[in-house]
Design a protein around this motif. Structure first.
Motif, PDB file in Angstrom:
ATOM      1  N   LEU A 185       1.402  -1.204  -0.224  1.00 42.50           N
ATOM      2  CA  LEU A 185       0.184  -0.163   0.210  1.00 42.50           C
ATOM      3  C   LEU A 185       0.856   1.116   0.088  1.00 42.50           C
ATOM      4  O   LEU A 185       1.444   1.771   1.075  1.00 42.50           O
ATOM      5  CB  LEU A 185      -1.013   0.097   1.051  1.00 42.50           C
ATOM      6  CG  LEU A 185      -2.237  -0.960   1.011  1.00 42.50           C
ATOM      7  CD1 LEU A 185      -2.973  -1.048   2.313  1.00 42.50           C
ATOM      8  CD2 LEU A 185      -3.179  -0.333   0.489  1.00 42.50           C
ATOM      9  N   GLY A 189      -1.643   7.481   4.444  1.00 42.06           N
ATOM     10  CA  GLY A 189      -2.131   6.895   5.235  1.00 42.06           C
ATOM     11  C   GLY A 189      -3.373   7.767   5.843  1.00 42.06           C
ATOM     12  O   GLY A 189      -3.745   7.097   6.635  1.00 42.06           O
ATOM     13  N   VAL A 226       3.020  -1.295   4.154  1.00 46.23           N
ATOM     14  CA  VAL A 226       2.206  -0.059   4.196  1.00 46.23           C
ATOM     15  C   VAL A 226       3.776   1.376   4.325  1.00 46.23           C
ATOM     16  O   VAL A 226       4.044   1.779   5.083  1.00 46.23           O
ATOM     17  CB  VAL A 226       1.205   0.664   5.453  1.00 46.23           C
ATOM     18  CG1 VAL A 226       0.060   2.045   5.072  1.00 46.23           C
ATOM     19  CG2 VAL A 226       0.294  -0.276   5.555  1.00 46.23           C
ATOM     20  N   TYR A 249      -1.311   1.514  11.476  1.00 50.32           N
ATOM     21  CA  TYR A 249      -1.334   0.576   9.955  1.00 50.32           C
ATOM     22  C   TYR A 249      -0.587  -1.020  10.852  1.00 50.32           C
ATOM     23  O   TYR A 249      -0.812  -1.880  10.291  1.00 50.32           O
ATOM     24  CB  TYR A 249      -0.597   1.017   9.145  1.00 50.32           C
ATOM     25  CG  TYR A 249      -1.673   2.108   8.518  1.00 50.32           C
ATOM     26  CD1 TYR A 249      -2.778   1.530   7.867  1.00 50.32           C
ATOM     27  CD2 TYR A 249      -1.038   3.485   8.723  1.00 50.32           C
ATOM     28  CE1 TYR A 249      -3.460   2.089   6.981  1.00 50.32           C
ATOM     29  CE2 TYR A 249      -2.822   3.851   8.280  1.00 50.32           C
ATOM     30  CZ  TYR A 249      -3.632   3.546   6.666  1.00 50.32           C
ATOM     31  OH  TYR A 249      -4.001   4.561   6.970  1.00 50.32           O
ATOM     32  N   CYS A 253      -3.048  -4.481  10.368  1.00 46.43           N
ATOM     33  CA  CYS A 253      -2.204  -5.448  10.059  1.00 46.43           C
ATOM     34  C   CYS A 253      -2.086  -6.728  10.632  1.00 46.43           C
ATOM     35  O   CYS A 253      -2.014  -7.650  10.148  1.00 46.43           O
ATOM     36  CB  CYS A 253      -0.928  -5.263   9.246  1.00 46.43           C
ATOM     37  SG  CYS A 253       0.357  -6.666   8.679  1.00 46.43           S
ATOM     38  N   SER A 263       5.030  -1.188   8.632  1.00 47.89           N
ATOM     39  CA  SER A 263       4.620   0.505   8.107  1.00 47.89           C
ATOM     40  C   SER A 263       5.819   0.847   8.023  1.00 47.89           C
ATOM     41  O   SER A 263       6.705   1.498   9.339  1.00 47.89           O
ATOM     42  CB  SER A 263       3.767   0.950   9.013  1.00 47.89           C
ATOM     43  OG  SER A 263       2.728  -0.989   9.273  1.00 47.89           O
TER      44      SER A 263
END
Length: 272
Positions: A185, A189, A226, A249, A253, A263
């Motif tokens: 990703l 955020g 991320v 994040y 996860c 992240s």
């Protein structure tokens, strides 16, 4: 367009690269190197990647790019392309499958740029690896040429990042065995659809509490990266706000039961 209020901007400080960036590179073999900066006959680095491939579980690399307005700058887009190129390279070396999408305000507001297997022909490992630069270049050309039209067709006023976990789960279900999901990703955020992460600083506990109430599918065995948290086209958010994003994040996860959760704020790896 930045989604921060004036009161947020009054406390802006420069964003520092997270120490987790080293893990970002080591765990998911993602670097900021581009094909143009590496000789075509540089087989040693590619052979090292090849040695890490799991033939029983080739990577299904699902790269999802945040197309919302807050991170729409040429510099951020180029950073993302460099990250994507490294994923493309590793995926091709490991005979995986690649999907690249752009998303914004919902799972429905997601457009696919490319979805295909990446395979290198050749009788030996070295023969296959010598074909790698052309495959990477051709794939990146398709991604770059398709990005602008794909991104511009989406609404840019909202960002529903958590919805992309469901799309990743649906995709790996369609791709099927023996592939293993690697979800990337590339986003600032700052979700603002369904719940908000762009309006205040949150603590690690608040981040965990918020993540516990977000619906995400189970992704056992998957790796989730991320990257780009806090990277926006306007003035950067405070380090405290970015720390809250990282905590959220990471918690999201873990709720998805992924095997690896990373992240980070920065796309580059220390020393590169």
């Amino acid at each position: 367009m930045s989604r921060f209020t004036k009161s947020n901007l009054a406390h802006v400080t420069p964003v520092r690269a997270s120490a987790a960036a080293a893990l970002f590179g080591a765990a998911l073999v993602l670097t900021s190197c581009s094909t143009a900066s590496r000789p075509n006959n540089d087989l040693a680095a590619d052979q090292q990647i090849l040695a890490t491939c799991d033939a029983a579980a080739p990577p299904a690399a699902d790269i999802q790019i945040d197309g919302s307005g807050s991170s729409s700058s040429d510099a951020i887009t180029e950073e993302r392309f460099k990250a994507i190129e490294s994923v493309v390279r590793t995926t091709a070396i490991c005979s995986g499958r690649l999907r690249v999408s752009v998303f914004s305000s919902s799972s429905a507001a997601t457009n696919i740029i490319i979805d295909k297997p990446l395979h290198l022909d050749g009788a030996t490992d070295n023969a296959r690896l010598k074909r790698l630069p052309t495959l990477v270049t051709d794939t990146m050309t398709a991604i770059r040429s398709g990005y602008s039209a794909t991104a511009s067709s989406l609404p840019n006023g909202g960002s529903d990042i958590s919805a992309e976990y469901r799309l990743a789960n649906e995709w790996i279900g369609q791709v099927g065995a023996p592939y293993r999901l690697h979800l990337y990703l590339l986003t600032d955020g700052f979700q603002n659809v369904g719940f908000r992460l762009d309006d205040k600083v949150i603590s690690k506990q608040e981040a965990a509490d918020l993540a516990s109430g977000v619906a995400v599918p189970q992704l056992p065995g998957a790796s989730v990266l991320v990257a780009g948290l806090g990277r926006i086209s306007g003035a950067p958010p405070s380090s405290e706000m970015v720390d809250g994003l990282i905590a959220f994040y990471d918690a999201l996860c873990k709720k998805a039961s992924a095997a690896q959760c990373v992240s980070v704020t920065d796309y580059t790896v220390a020393g590169r």
